[in-house]
Design an enzyme around this catalytic site. Structure first.
Site, PDB file in Angstrom:
ATOM      1  N   GLN A 186     -15.723 -13.944   9.255  1.00 51.54           N
ATOM      2  CA  GLN A 186     -16.885 -14.727   8.836  1.00 51.54           C
ATOM      3  C   GLN A 186     -17.059 -14.752   7.324  1.00 51.54           C
ATOM      4  O   GLN A 186     -17.564 -15.732   6.757  1.00 51.54           O
ATOM      5  CB  GLN A 186     -18.158 -14.228   9.529  1.00 51.54           C
ATOM      6  N   ASN A 209      -7.560  -6.630   7.136  1.00 49.02           N
ATOM      7  CA  ASN A 209      -6.774  -6.423   8.349  1.00 49.02           C
ATOM      8  C   ASN A 209      -6.087  -7.726   8.758  1.00 49.02           C
ATOM      9  O   ASN A 209      -6.133  -8.728   8.046  1.00 49.02           O
ATOM     10  CB  ASN A 209      -7.652  -5.867   9.475  1.00 49.02           C
ATOM     11  N   GLN A 255       0.157   6.262   2.450  1.00 53.25           N
ATOM     12  CA  GLN A 255       0.081   4.902   2.985  1.00 53.25           C
ATOM     13  C   GLN A 255      -0.257   4.911   4.470  1.00 53.25           C
ATOM     14  O   GLN A 255      -0.974   4.044   4.962  1.00 53.25           O
ATOM     15  CB  GLN A 255       1.408   4.179   2.753  1.00 53.25           C
ATOM     16  N   HIS A 258      -3.910   4.642   5.553  1.00 54.01           N
ATOM     17  CA  HIS A 258      -4.662   3.392   5.364  1.00 54.01           C
ATOM     18  C   HIS A 258      -5.152   2.834   6.696  1.00 54.01           C
ATOM     19  O   HIS A 258      -6.283   2.391   6.831  1.00 54.01           O
ATOM     20  CB  HIS A 258      -3.792   2.346   4.670  1.00 54.01           C
ATOM     21  N   GLU A 322       6.047  -3.831   0.094  1.00 56.03           N
ATOM     22  CA  GLU A 322       4.872  -3.989  -0.768  1.00 56.03           C
ATOM     23  C   GLU A 322       4.941  -2.969  -1.905  1.00 56.03           C
ATOM     24  O   GLU A 322       4.808  -3.301  -3.076  1.00 56.03           O
ATOM     25  CB  GLU A 322       3.602  -3.765   0.059  1.00 56.03           C
ATOM     26  N   HIS A 323       5.128  -1.704  -1.541  1.00 55.11           N
ATOM     27  CA  HIS A 323       5.296  -0.621  -2.510  1.00 55.11           C
ATOM     28  C   HIS A 323       6.704  -0.040  -2.351  1.00 55.11           C
ATOM     29  O   HIS A 323       7.149   0.197  -1.233  1.00 55.11           O
ATOM     30  CB  HIS A 323       4.281   0.499  -2.277  1.00 55.11           C
ATOM     31  N   ASP A 356      -2.453   2.499  -7.059  1.00 56.03           N
ATOM     32  CA  ASP A 356      -3.627   2.140  -6.272  1.00 56.03           C
ATOM     33  C   ASP A 356      -4.910   2.273  -7.077  1.00 56.03           C
ATOM     34  O   ASP A 356      -5.889   1.574  -6.813  1.00 56.03           O
ATOM     35  CB  ASP A 356      -3.729   3.042  -5.038  1.00 56.03           C
ATOM     36  N   HIS A 415       4.793 -49.343 -13.200  1.00 55.16           N
ATOM     37  CA  HIS A 415       5.148 -48.254 -14.106  1.00 55.16           C
ATOM     38  C   HIS A 415       5.879 -48.813 -15.334  1.00 55.16           C
ATOM     39  O   HIS A 415       5.605 -48.429 -16.473  1.00 55.16           O
ATOM     40  CB  HIS A 415       6.062 -47.239 -13.401  1.00 55.16           C
TER      41      HIS A 415
END
Length: 427
Positions: A186, A209, A255, A258, A322-323, A356, A415
């Site tokens: 939302q 998420n 990690q 998380h 990602e890392h 981080d 043109h």
């Protein structure tokens, strides 16, 4: 964790499969929420906040009194830590500023490029099991440096309808004054369409998420840009016998805690090292407050052994983490050879936690293999490059005939005529 030894290349895809649902699995739910928020605005937002977050709110907007109380409740030690992080993040992102690029491509033809800020941006800050106030620094600081005029921040409330004080304090410190107690699908929908209380934005930033990730992707169908598809966190460590098993285990667990859908991968050219790290994980995980979450994530982990570093690097680039942490004797081989990674951490004393929080680089990074084609958030993420040109009489006479020929070859008479009229007047 699952240990794999010298896997064949045709097995890599299955070995490296992320523990995430496909878009099709959750898109129906996301679309339903989007449609209702588009039609009913704040009423729909409040409905889904009650349904998903378990709290009914009279107002989505965080009050000035709530911000004042948050400032008073955050410890001086934490304020100092946040200030240090903010300073380093500011320094790194200010250094990314570029000057106007101007060139005369032909005598009389002047072209230049300038960067202008995106006017309205939305920040999504997760606040569930881990209130990520550090993400505010990573997003609001470069937004301010870029010069964005309007910043909207959405973050989910707790069961009492409150927002973590550190989130409110950090947002206020970064000059964000439009803070809403709205989370999940939302929140993304509200910033996409706009509601009675929440402004429509031009680009949405922030991790979340899998539902938030799909919601952001759906937002792009409604003329709203996003930073990247940033879903559950992931880390890949490449290490050999010179690495410290305790350090590597701590990074993997950092990690894993998380979320249950996080994924950690260890790649090594030292077979015995995999066992050492396994023992360290089993020991360290017992001391974690989020042990249950970390344990479930570790179940999705992969420990992969290769006899040679060339195959190890090939698998890492195929994964596109990602890392990416490098702790090997030959670190240059991996640092110079990596082509697909969100952010790279090098050496024994460079934990991923540094990125981080406080080293200065941005921690909003591409996941789920998107490091192959996306960059992490940076100053340019909050800006647009605009090109300008000015042509003199001499300039149009020099390039005009070429334009006429090309336009005619493409069958675009108007043109050609736009140039021909000008050239005729100059004869």
């Amino acid at each position: 964790m699952k240990k794999i030894y010298n896997p064949k290349q045709e097995e890599w895809a299955e070995i490296l499969r992320r523990p995430t649902k496909t878009i099709e699995d959750i898109e129906a739910t996301v679309s339903e929420v989007f449609n209702e928020v588009k039609q009913k605005g704040d009423d729909a937002v409040q409905k889904y906040t009650s349904l998903f977050d378990g709290v009914s709110l009279e107002s989505n907007l965080v009050s000035s009194e709530e911000i004042k109380l948050a400032k008073e409740s955050v410890s001086e030690e934490l304020k100092a830590a946040i200030a240090l992080a903010k300073s380093n993040i500011t320094t790194f992102h200010k250094a990314q500023k570029t000057d106007r690029i101007r060139v005369e491509t032909t005598s009389g033809v002047s072209c230049w490029q300038e960067k202008r800020p995106i006017e309205k941006i939305g920040l999504y800050i997760p606040g569930g099991t881990a209130p990520l106030f550090s993400t505010i620094l990573m997003l609001a600081v470069p937004a301010e440096i870029a010069g964005c005029k309007e910043v909207v921040l959405c973050t989910p409330p707790d069961k009492e309808g409150k927002v973590n004080p550190a989130i409110l304090y950090t947002a206020a410190l970064c000059g964000v004054d439009k803070i809403y107690k709205v989370g999940g699908i939302q929140a993304i929908a509200a910033m996409t369409f706009g509601t009675e209380s929440i402004s429509k934005v031009y680009k949405i930033f922030g991790p979340g998420n899998q539902f938030v990730t799909v919601a952001k992707q759906l937002a792009t169908r409604h003329n709203v840009a996003i930073d990247m598809p940033a879903g559950p966190s992931e880390l890949l460590v490449v290490a050999d016998e010179t690495a410290k098993a305790a350090y590597v285990a701590s990074d993997l667990l950092s990690q894993a805690e998380h979320g249950v859908d996080s994924q950690v991968v260890l790649v090594s050219t030292a077979k015995d090292f995999l066992e050492e790290v396994t023992e360290e994980i089993e020991s360290q995980i017992q001391l974690l407050p989020r042990m249950e979450i970390a344990q479930k994530a570790i179940e999705n982990s992969r420990f992969v052994y290769f006899e040679n570093r060339q195959e190890a690097l090939a698998l890492i680039n195929e994964y596109g983490p990602e890392h990416f942490i490098v702790v090997t004797a030959d670190e240059d081989f991996y640092v110079n050879g990596i082509t697909n990674a969100g952010s790279v951490f090098i050496g024994d004393y460079t934990p991923e936690s540094a990125g981080d929080y406080a080293s200065g680089t941005n921690h909003t990074l591409p996941t789920n293999g998107y490091a192959k084609q996306y960059s992490g958030v940076n100053l340019d993420s909050f800006m647009k490059s605009m090109t300008f040109q000015k042509i003199s009489k001499e300039g149009i006479q020099k390039i005009g005939p070429s334009i006429e020929l090309m336009a005619e070859a493409e069958g675009l008479a108007a043109h050609k005529n736009a140039v021909s009229l000008r050239l005729k007047d100059l004869k």
